[in-house]
Design a protein around this motif. Sequence first.
Motif, PDB file in Angstrom:
ATOM      1  N   ALA A 213      62.726  27.148  28.966  1.00 32.71           N
ATOM      2  CA  ALA A 213      63.350  26.825  27.558  1.00 32.71           C
ATOM      3  C   ALA A 213      63.491  27.897  26.979  1.00 32.71           C
ATOM      4  O   ALA A 213      64.694  28.370  26.402  1.00 32.71           O
ATOM      5  N   GLY A 214      62.621  28.900  27.054  1.00 30.43           N
ATOM      6  CA  GLY A 214      62.552  30.079  26.114  1.00 30.43           C
ATOM      7  C   GLY A 214      63.730  31.043  26.776  1.00 30.43           C
ATOM      8  O   GLY A 214      64.680  31.901  26.293  1.00 30.43           O
ATOM      9  N   LEU A 215      63.856  31.087  28.176  1.00 28.85           N
ATOM     10  CA  LEU A 215      64.781  31.881  28.793  1.00 28.85           C
ATOM     11  C   LEU A 215      66.229  31.157  28.420  1.00 28.85           C
ATOM     12  O   LEU A 215      67.141  32.083  28.314  1.00 28.85           O
ATOM     13  N   LEU A 216      66.203  30.190  28.611  1.00 31.25           N
ATOM     14  CA  LEU A 216      67.752  29.510  28.243  1.00 31.25           C
ATOM     15  C   LEU A 216      68.249  29.704  26.801  1.00 31.25           C
ATOM     16  O   LEU A 216      69.301  29.787  26.699  1.00 31.25           O
TER      17      LEU A 216
ATOM     18  N   GLY B 118      71.228  34.447  38.217  1.00 30.58           N
ATOM     19  CA  GLY B 118      70.261  35.582  37.866  1.00 30.58           C
ATOM     20  C   GLY B 118      69.429  35.163  36.773  1.00 30.58           C
ATOM     21  O   GLY B 118      68.293  35.204  36.661  1.00 30.58           O
ATOM     22  N   LEU B 119      70.114  34.253  35.773  1.00 30.93           N
ATOM     23  CA  LEU B 119      69.057  33.667  34.883  1.00 30.93           C
ATOM     24  C   LEU B 119      67.830  32.782  35.509  1.00 30.93           C
ATOM     25  O   LEU B 119      67.026  32.790  35.092  1.00 30.93           O
ATOM     26  N   LEU B 120      68.631  31.918  36.361  1.00 38.07           N
ATOM     27  CA  LEU B 120      67.647  30.803  37.022  1.00 38.07           C
ATOM     28  C   LEU B 120      66.523  31.472  37.737  1.00 38.07           C
ATOM     29  O   LEU B 120      65.437  31.057  38.072  1.00 38.07           O
ATOM     30  N   SER B 121      66.730  32.914  38.298  1.00 40.97           N
ATOM     31  CA  SER B 121      65.865  33.347  39.067  1.00 40.97           C
ATOM     32  C   SER B 121      64.703  34.010  38.237  1.00 40.97           C
ATOM     33  O   SER B 121      63.472  34.298  38.793  1.00 40.97           O
ATOM     34  N   ARG B 122      64.724  33.862  36.894  1.00 40.48           N
ATOM     35  CA  ARG B 122      63.650  34.173  36.111  1.00 40.48           C
ATOM     36  C   ARG B 122      63.158  33.014  35.290  1.00 40.48           C
ATOM     37  O   ARG B 122      62.396  33.362  34.472  1.00 40.48           O
ATOM     38  N   ALA B 123      63.530  31.878  35.796  1.00 46.14           N
ATOM     39  CA  ALA B 123      62.756  30.664  35.033  1.00 46.14           C
ATOM     40  C   ALA B 123      62.081  29.785  36.477  1.00 46.14           C
ATOM     41  O   ALA B 123      61.816  30.268  37.781  1.00 46.14           O
TER      42      ALA B 123
ATOM     43  N   GLY C 230      56.888  27.889  39.305  1.00 48.49           N
ATOM     44  CA  GLY C 230      55.882  28.750  38.737  1.00 48.49           C
ATOM     45  C   GLY C 230      56.026  29.013  37.123  1.00 48.49           C
ATOM     46  O   GLY C 230      54.979  29.357  36.609  1.00 48.49           O
ATOM     47  N   MET C 231      57.262  28.587  36.676  1.00 49.82           N
ATOM     48  CA  MET C 231      57.131  28.886  35.352  1.00 49.82           C
ATOM     49  C   MET C 231      56.962  27.521  34.401  1.00 49.82           C
ATOM     50  O   MET C 231      57.669  26.549  34.968  1.00 49.82           O
ATOM     51  N   SER C 232      56.599  27.476  33.308  1.00 51.23           N
ATOM     52  CA  SER C 232      56.443  26.510  32.663  1.00 51.23           C
ATOM     53  C   SER C 232      57.558  25.955  31.853  1.00 51.23           C
ATOM     54  O   SER C 232      58.602  26.582  31.780  1.00 51.23           O
ATOM     55  N   GLU C 233      57.834  24.639  31.441  1.00 50.79           N
ATOM     56  CA  GLU C 233      59.073  24.056  30.853  1.00 50.79           C
ATOM     57  C   GLU C 233      59.168  24.988  29.650  1.00 50.79           C
ATOM     58  O   GLU C 233      60.407  25.224  29.101  1.00 50.79           O
ATOM     59  N   ALA C 234      58.221  25.455  28.933  1.00 47.95           N
ATOM     60  CA  ALA C 234      58.593  26.355  27.718  1.00 47.95           C
ATOM     61  C   ALA C 234      59.166  27.702  28.055  1.00 47.95           C
ATOM     62  O   ALA C 234      59.912  28.157  27.205  1.00 47.95           O
ATOM     63  N   GLU C 235      58.680  28.175  29.033  1.00 42.33           N
ATOM     64  CA  GLU C 235      59.278  29.599  29.737  1.00 42.33           C
ATOM     65  C   GLU C 235      60.490  29.266  29.976  1.00 42.33           C
ATOM     66  O   GLU C 235      61.500  30.146  29.665  1.00 42.33           O
TER      67      GLU C 235
END
Length: 132
Positions: A91-94, A109-114, A84-89
């Motif tokens: 990338a921004g998260l990471l 936890g990080l991946l759960s928000r990507a 559901g998240m875009s590649e840009a989202e």
Amino acid sequence: MTPDETTVARIWTDLGLKPAAAEDDFFDLGGESLVLVGFLARVQHELGLELPVDELFEEDLTVASAARLLDKVRLETGLAALEGMSEAEVAGLLSRASLDGKSEAEVAGLLSRASLEGMSEAEVAALLSRAE
């Protein structure tokens, strides 16, 4: 014991069992079905994870095997949340967080928000290799 093993042992102790080592077996310690239901409820309440009962019985139910299942479910939950998240989202998260030195739980936890949606196989593979 690992942090997840310590968590499992603490919950089992709170439920009246007395595990002393990671290889201690739930049923050998006197665990029964109602105690198992209590364990599952505590895991869901304290950790926000729903453990699949059938997977608990794929091997002997020890502190270590329950802890491995916690880790597996945590990772699967994180990966499912990527959708559901875009590649840009993603990338921004990471880009806001380095994975170096992070525990598996922190990475999950990080991946759960990507999200994986819109990412190529190579991009997903690169993301997951950074998470390992």
